[in-house]
Write a protein that holds these residues in place. Structure first.
Motif, short mmCIF file in Angstrom:
data_model
loop_
_atom_site.label_atom_id
_atom_site.label_comp_id
_atom_site.label_asym_id
_atom_site.label_seq_id
_atom_site.Cartn_x
_atom_site.Cartn_y
_atom_site.Cartn_z
N GLN A 47 44.06 -21.38 105.69
CA GLN A 47 43.30 -20.12 105.58
C GLN A 47 43.19 -19.67 104.12
OE1 GLN A 47 44.79 -17.11 108.30
NE2 GLN A 47 45.32 -18.67 109.81
N MET A 48 44.28 -19.82 103.36
CA MET A 48 44.23 -19.45 101.95
C MET A 48 43.29 -20.37 101.18
SD MET A 48 45.93 -16.74 101.62
CE MET A 48 45.95 -16.67 99.83
N ASP A 49 43.27 -21.67 101.52
CA ASP A 49 42.33 -22.58 100.87
C ASP A 49 40.89 -22.20 101.17
OD1 ASP A 49 44.40 -24.04 99.79
OD2 ASP A 49 44.40 -25.57 101.36
N ASP A 50 40.62 -21.82 102.42
CA ASP A 50 39.27 -21.38 102.78
C ASP A 50 38.87 -20.13 102.01
OD1 ASP A 50 38.96 -23.46 104.58
OD2 ASP A 50 39.75 -22.31 106.28
N LEU A 51 39.82 -19.18 101.91
CA LEU A 51 39.53 -17.94 101.18
C LEU A 51 39.28 -18.23 99.71
CD1 LEU A 51 39.36 -14.87 101.01
CD2 LEU A 51 41.85 -14.81 100.80
N THR A 52 40.11 -19.10 99.10
CA THR A 52 39.93 -19.46 97.70
C THR A 52 38.56 -20.09 97.46
OG1 THR A 52 42.30 -19.80 97.42
CG2 THR A 52 40.86 -20.79 95.78
N GLY A 53 38.14 -21.00 98.36
CA GLY A 53 36.84 -21.62 98.22
C GLY A 53 35.70 -20.62 98.31
N ASN A 54 35.81 -19.66 99.23
CA ASN A 54 34.78 -18.63 99.34
C ASN A 54 34.71 -17.77 98.09
OD1 ASN A 54 33.49 -18.06 102.33
ND2 ASN A 54 35.40 -19.20 102.45
N LEU A 55 35.87 -17.40 97.53
CA LEU A 55 35.89 -16.57 96.33
C LEU A 55 35.33 -17.31 95.12
CD1 LEU A 55 39.34 -14.79 96.75
CD2 LEU A 55 37.08 -13.77 97.01
#
Length: 382
Positions: A238-246
């Motif tokens: 989930q943190m990787d997904d959030l980082t990619g979106n940001l």
């Protein structure tokens, strides 16, 4: 961000600007000894700090995620700062007389990494099936072997889409000092003051990547697969997904690299203790000011200290900053002849989520350690 959490119940608990701070400090090895009337120390430690200001409008943008044509969000003064380094130190303290004791420590610093991301403004407007983003900000990151990866947006403009790491090592060097003093106003009343981590690190040009965010681009919105319908999606995923979106939202273009100098997160402490019952019970008050970026953070803590015997001491404390009796603390110190062990916390927390993050308090803190005496103190034999 989980869909099961209603947006209104989450967002109403946030301030317009939300300060986030996290620190870690680990002493890898240290030693100390008496020489004449003074005491010397040497040590190697690792320190890190992450701080930032996250505006409520960013969470609104992430949580709602869509809107009718013309929906707008203004995300102002978003700032994230991180600093990690190793310090090699030598210190000395010395009693001047029966009232004054002074001390200091010099630290040689080896920088492991630093990042500074700031947005003056992110303006998002719903335009058809995508967001039109207008951004103004900068980014600087210093890590040895850091190499940016690039992607191209719909307008064929190149932007930083992540980083690779090669040949890790020292990214910069610096120096810092600690200094402080105690003064016995009366035999049972002592005041003290100290400045900790007053210094800087200079990061080399070859380990630094700079970026600027300025202009317009399209953003498809946040796609965060979070919830019970994603049983295999771990917290890390989930943190990787959030980082990619940001990364897609921030849209930095690379600018020329240059060396840079950053200041450490310094701390200023001022304290006092009044003792009774032949020094077995003490009442203390401590003001601690931490100079974070982008904001200075100050707290005031009162404590009751109990020393019934030479080899045991206990403390209970309470901080006045957060109140609601969620910031009480404790400390225990055991020091028989063969070992010294201590454990404590200024911010106790009683309820956490599955990721062990406190959910009933806005701060958490834990410290512990031990030391082993190699021989008795020489002045004890005089």
């Amino acid at each position: 961000m989980d869909p099961s959490v209603p947006a209104e119940s989450f967002l109403r608990r946030l301030k317009t600007n939300n300060q986030l701070n996290a620190d870690i400090a680990t002493e890898i090895v240290s030693a100390g000894w008496f020489s004449g009337h003074g005491f010397w120390t040497i040590g190697i430690g690792v320190k890190g700090t992450v701080s930032g200001n996250v505006p409520k409008s960013l969470f609104e943008f992430m949580k709602y995620g869509s809107g009718p044509e013309g929906t707008t969000y203004d995300i102002k003064k978003l700032h994230v700062y991180a600093d990690f380094y190793v310090d090699v130190s030598v210190g000395y303290s010395h009693p001047l007389n029966g009232r004054w004791t002074i001390g200091g420590k010099y630290k040689f610093l080896v920088g492991a990494g630093n990042a500074d991301v700031y947005f003056n403004n992110l303006h998002a407007v719903m335009n058809g099936d995508a967001w039109r983003i207008t951004s103004e900000g900068y980014m600087s990151a210093s890590v040895q072997g850091l190499r940016p990866k690039f992607s191209t947006d719909k307008n064929d403009r190149e932007y930083i889409d992540g980083f690779d790491y090669h040949s890790p090592g020292a990214a910069g060097y610096g120096s810092a000092i600690d200094f402080g003093a105690t003064f016995k106003v009366l035999d049972n009343f002592t005041v003290s003051g100290a400045v900790i981590d007053f210094g800087f690190i200079t990061w080399s040009k070859r380990s630094t990547v700079n970026g600027a965010a300025k202009g317009d681009f399209d953003f498809d919105g946040f796609d965060l697969p979070i919830g019970d319908d994603q049983p295999d999606n771990s917290m890390s995923d989930q943190m990787d997904d959030l980082t990619g979106n940001l990364q897609n939202l921030f849209h930095f273009s690379e600018t020329p690299s240059r060396s840079r100098t950053t200041l450490l997160r310094s701390t200023i402490n001022v304290g006092a203790e009044y003792s009774v019952a032949q020094n077995r019970v003490g009442f203390g008050l401590l003001s601690s000011t931490r100079i974070y970026k982008p904001k200075i953070y100050t707290e005031l803590t009162a404590s009751v200290n109990y020393r019934p015997i030479d080899w045991f001491a206990a403390t209970v404390s309470y901080s006045f900053v957060h109140s609601a009796f969620k910031t009480f603390g404790f400390a225990l110190n055991f020091s028989p002849s063969w070992i010294n062990f201590f454990v404590g916390s200024d911010y106790m927390f009683t309820k956490v989520n599955p990721q062990f993050i406190p959910i009933k308090a806005s701060a958490a803190n834990l410290y512990f350690g031990l030391s082993v005496p190699l021989r008795k103190e020489r002045q004890c034999r005089r």
